[in-house]
Design a protein around this motif. Sequence first.
Motif, PDB file in Angstrom:
ATOM      1  N   ARG A  87       0.844  -1.202   0.000  1.00 44.10           N
ATOM      2  CA  ARG A  87       0.000   0.000   0.000  1.00 44.10           C
ATOM      3  C   ARG A  87       0.875   1.245   0.000  1.00 44.10           C
ATOM      4  NH1 ARG A  87      -5.515  -0.456   2.126  1.00 44.10           N
ATOM      5  NH2 ARG A  87      -6.022  -2.659   2.215  1.00 44.10           N
ATOM      6  N   ILE A  88       0.314   2.315  -0.541  1.00 41.80           N
ATOM      7  CA  ILE A  88       0.995   3.600  -0.513  1.00 41.80           C
ATOM      8  C   ILE A  88      -0.046   4.658  -0.154  1.00 41.80           C
ATOM      9  CG2 ILE A  88       0.752   3.844  -3.020  1.00 41.80           C
ATOM     10  CD1 ILE A  88       3.389   5.475  -2.976  1.00 41.80           C
ATOM     11  N   LYS A  89       0.294   5.480   0.844  1.00 40.49           N
ATOM     12  CA  LYS A  89      -0.636   6.511   1.299  1.00 40.49           C
ATOM     13  C   LYS A  89      -0.091   7.888   0.936  1.00 40.49           C
ATOM     14  CE  LYS A  89      -3.129   8.199   5.321  1.00 40.49           C
ATOM     15  NZ  LYS A  89      -3.392   8.023   6.760  1.00 40.49           N
ATOM     16  N   PHE A  90      -0.948   8.679   0.289  1.00 39.16           N
ATOM     17  CA  PHE A  90      -0.634  10.056  -0.086  1.00 39.16           C
ATOM     18  C   PHE A  90      -1.479  10.973   0.787  1.00 39.16           C
ATOM     19  CE2 PHE A  90       0.045   7.484  -3.846  1.00 39.16           C
ATOM     20  CZ  PHE A  90       1.217   7.978  -4.392  1.00 39.16           C
ATOM     21  N   GLU A  91      -0.855  12.016   1.341  1.00 37.57           N
ATOM     22  CA  GLU A  91      -1.576  13.016   2.130  1.00 37.57           C
ATOM     23  C   GLU A  91      -1.494  14.352   1.405  1.00 37.57           C
ATOM     24  OE1 GLU A  91      -0.320  13.034   6.223  1.00 37.57           O
ATOM     25  OE2 GLU A  91      -0.095  10.848   6.202  1.00 37.57           O
ATOM     26  N   TYR A  92      -2.583  15.117   1.466  1.00 37.89           N
ATOM     27  CA  TYR A  92      -2.697  16.358   0.699  1.00 37.89           C
ATOM     28  C   TYR A  92      -3.078  17.535   1.593  1.00 37.89           C
ATOM     29  CZ  TYR A  92      -3.520  12.612  -2.676  1.00 37.89           C
ATOM     30  OH  TYR A  92      -3.438  11.448  -3.415  1.00 37.89           O
ATOM     31  N   GLU A  93      -2.508  18.696   1.287  1.00 32.64           N
ATOM     32  CA  GLU A  93      -2.909  19.972   1.893  1.00 32.64           C
ATOM     33  C   GLU A  93      -3.056  20.966   0.748  1.00 32.64           C
ATOM     34  OE1 GLU A  93       0.230  20.983   4.600  1.00 32.64           O
ATOM     35  OE2 GLU A  93      -0.396  19.492   6.072  1.00 32.64           O
ATOM     36  N   LEU A  94      -4.247  21.531   0.604  1.00 31.65           N
ATOM     37  CA  LEU A  94      -4.519  22.468  -0.474  1.00 31.65           C
ATOM     38  C   LEU A  94      -4.733  23.863   0.093  1.00 31.65           C
ATOM     39  CD1 LEU A  94      -5.471  19.561  -1.431  1.00 31.65           C
ATOM     40  CD2 LEU A  94      -6.759  20.782  -3.159  1.00 31.65           C
ATOM     41  N   SER A  95      -4.009  24.841  -0.454  1.00 33.07           N
ATOM     42  CA  SER A  95      -4.116  26.236  -0.015  1.00 33.07           C
ATOM     43  C   SER A  95      -4.340  27.125  -1.227  1.00 33.07           C
ATOM     44  CB  SER A  95      -2.829  26.683   0.684  1.00 33.07           C
ATOM     45  OG  SER A  95      -2.557  25.859   1.796  1.00 33.07           O
ATOM     46  N   ASN A  96      -4.971  28.268  -0.997  1.00 28.41           N
ATOM     47  CA  ASN A  96      -5.142  29.223  -2.094  1.00 28.41           C
ATOM     48  C   ASN A  96      -3.933  30.147  -2.189  1.00 28.41           C
ATOM     49  OD1 ASN A  96      -5.474  31.177  -0.092  1.00 28.41           O
ATOM     50  ND2 ASN A  96      -7.690  31.352  -0.374  1.00 28.41           N
ATOM     51  N   GLN A  97      -3.993  31.093  -3.119  1.00 26.69           N
ATOM     52  CA  GLN A  97      -2.860  31.998  -3.369  1.00 26.69           C
ATOM     53  C   GLN A  97      -2.571  32.913  -2.182  1.00 26.69           C
ATOM     54  OE1 GLN A  97      -5.654  31.911  -5.312  1.00 26.69           O
ATOM     55  NE2 GLN A  97      -6.699  33.797  -4.700  1.00 26.69           N
ATOM     56  N   ASP A  98      -3.514  33.030  -1.247  1.00 27.91           N
ATOM     57  CA  ASP A  98      -3.299  33.834  -0.035  1.00 27.91           C
ATOM     58  C   ASP A  98      -2.761  33.000   1.121  1.00 27.91           C
ATOM     59  OD1 ASP A  98      -4.284  36.158  -1.318  1.00 27.91           O
ATOM     60  OD2 ASP A  98      -6.350  35.537  -0.878  1.00 27.91           O
ATOM     61  N   GLY A  99      -2.486  31.725   0.840  1.00 27.43           N
ATOM     62  CA  GLY A  99      -1.956  30.837   1.871  1.00 27.43           C
ATOM     63  C   GLY A  99      -3.003  30.281   2.815  1.00 27.43           C
ATOM     64  N   GLU A 100      -4.284  30.487   2.518  1.00 28.80           N
ATOM     65  CA  GLU A 100      -5.357  29.971   3.363  1.00 28.80           C
ATOM     66  C   GLU A 100      -5.554  28.482   3.087  1.00 28.80           C
ATOM     67  OE1 GLU A 100      -8.419  33.657   3.717  1.00 28.80           O
ATOM     68  OE2 GLU A 100      -8.261  32.736   1.735  1.00 28.80           O
ATOM     69  N   LEU A 101      -5.560  27.677   4.136  1.00 30.19           N
ATOM     70  CA  LEU A 101      -5.778  26.246   3.996  1.00 30.19           C
ATOM     71  C   LEU A 101      -7.231  25.997   3.622  1.00 30.19           C
ATOM     72  CD1 LEU A 101      -4.495  23.419   4.302  1.00 30.19           C
ATOM     73  CD2 LEU A 101      -5.268  23.452   6.689  1.00 30.19           C
ATOM     74  N   LEU A 102      -7.444  25.305   2.499  1.00 29.46           N
ATOM     75  CA  LEU A 102      -8.785  25.044   2.000  1.00 29.46           C
ATOM     76  C   LEU A 102      -9.251  23.619   2.259  1.00 29.46           C
ATOM     77  CD1 LEU A 102      -8.456  26.688  -1.543  1.00 29.46           C
ATOM     78  CD2 LEU A 102      -9.196  27.771   0.587  1.00 29.46           C
ATOM     79  N   ASN A 103      -8.319  22.685   2.155  1.00 27.67           N
ATOM     80  CA  ASN A 103      -8.712  21.287   2.150  1.00 27.67           C
ATOM     81  C   ASN A 103      -7.528  20.423   2.575  1.00 27.67           C
ATOM     82  OD1 ASN A 103      -8.759  18.605   0.457  1.00 27.67           O
ATOM     83  ND2 ASN A 103     -10.884  19.293   0.477  1.00 27.67           N
ATOM     84  N   THR A 104      -7.820  19.351   3.274  1.00 27.73           N
ATOM     85  CA  THR A 104      -6.815  18.325   3.548  1.00 27.73           C
ATOM     86  C   THR A 104      -7.436  16.982   3.194  1.00 27.73           C
ATOM     87  OG1 THR A 104      -7.487  17.994   5.849  1.00 27.73           O
ATOM     88  CG2 THR A 104      -5.740  19.628   5.434  1.00 27.73           C
ATOM     89  N   GLY A 105      -6.593  16.028   2.906  1.00 28.11           N
ATOM     90  CA  GLY A 105      -7.131  14.719   2.585  1.00 28.11           C
ATOM     91  C   GLY A 105      -6.036  13.693   2.432  1.00 28.11           C
ATOM     92  N   SER A 106      -6.466  12.491   2.092  1.00 21.79           N
ATOM     93  CA  SER A 106      -5.513  11.420   1.830  1.00 21.79           C
ATOM     94  C   SER A 106      -6.150  10.390   0.914  1.00 21.79           C
ATOM     95  CB  SER A 106      -5.058  10.758   3.132  1.00 21.79           C
ATOM     96  OG  SER A 106      -6.127  10.092   3.750  1.00 21.79           O
ATOM     97  N   THR A 107      -5.298   9.681   0.222  1.00 21.94           N
ATOM     98  CA  THR A 107      -5.726   8.524  -0.557  1.00 21.94           C
ATOM     99  C   THR A 107      -4.773   7.391  -0.250  1.00 21.94           C
ATOM    100  OG1 THR A 107      -4.438   9.286  -2.474  1.00 21.94           O
ATOM    101  CG2 THR A 107      -6.801   9.755  -2.494  1.00 21.94           C
ATOM    102  N   GLN A 108      -5.328   6.194  -0.225  1.00 20.24           N
ATOM    103  CA  GLN A 108      -4.504   5.015  -0.064  1.00 20.24           C
ATOM    104  C   GLN A 108      -4.707   4.157  -1.312  1.00 20.24           C
ATOM    105  OE1 GLN A 108      -3.249   1.906   3.369  1.00 20.24           O
ATOM    106  NE2 GLN A 108      -4.636   3.540   3.873  1.00 20.24           N
TER     107      GLN A 108
END
Length: 136
Positions: A87-108
């Motif tokens: 298995r391989i797990k990917f973790e994500y952090e998405l921010s806009n151009q102002d550096g505001e955190l919009l979304n986090t997530g993961s996929t396995q």
Amino acid sequence: MFSFQHQIRVRYAETDQMGYVYYGNYASYYEEARTEMLRSTGLSYKELEEMGVMLPVVELLCNFIKPGKYDDLITINIYIRQKPSIRIKFEYELSNQDGELLNTGSTQLVFVDMIKNRPCRPPKIFQEKMAPYFGE
């Protein structure tokens, strides 16, 4: 740990009637970042498939913090914190151009032998490319 950064500009077609990124598009953003992350190692999804290995997603987690909006420049930080095995797990952090955190997530995902249709270890070349990031 392996990390990578990718940027995506939100297209009008990716927004809902409120002008926010439609929730289902985050999975597509994850996929694009994951694909580019693997390509950055010098080994693409396509090449893995040519080696007889596919990587189906078996788990998707998505946390919505603030809405992304049309024309936002989204920065996706993506991490592999544990050495990949079957298995391989990917973790994500998405921010806009102002550096505001919009979304986090993961996929396995699971490495699967395309002929046997069974889980398998990653190809040796993939393991070699990942080894330096996990103290090997």
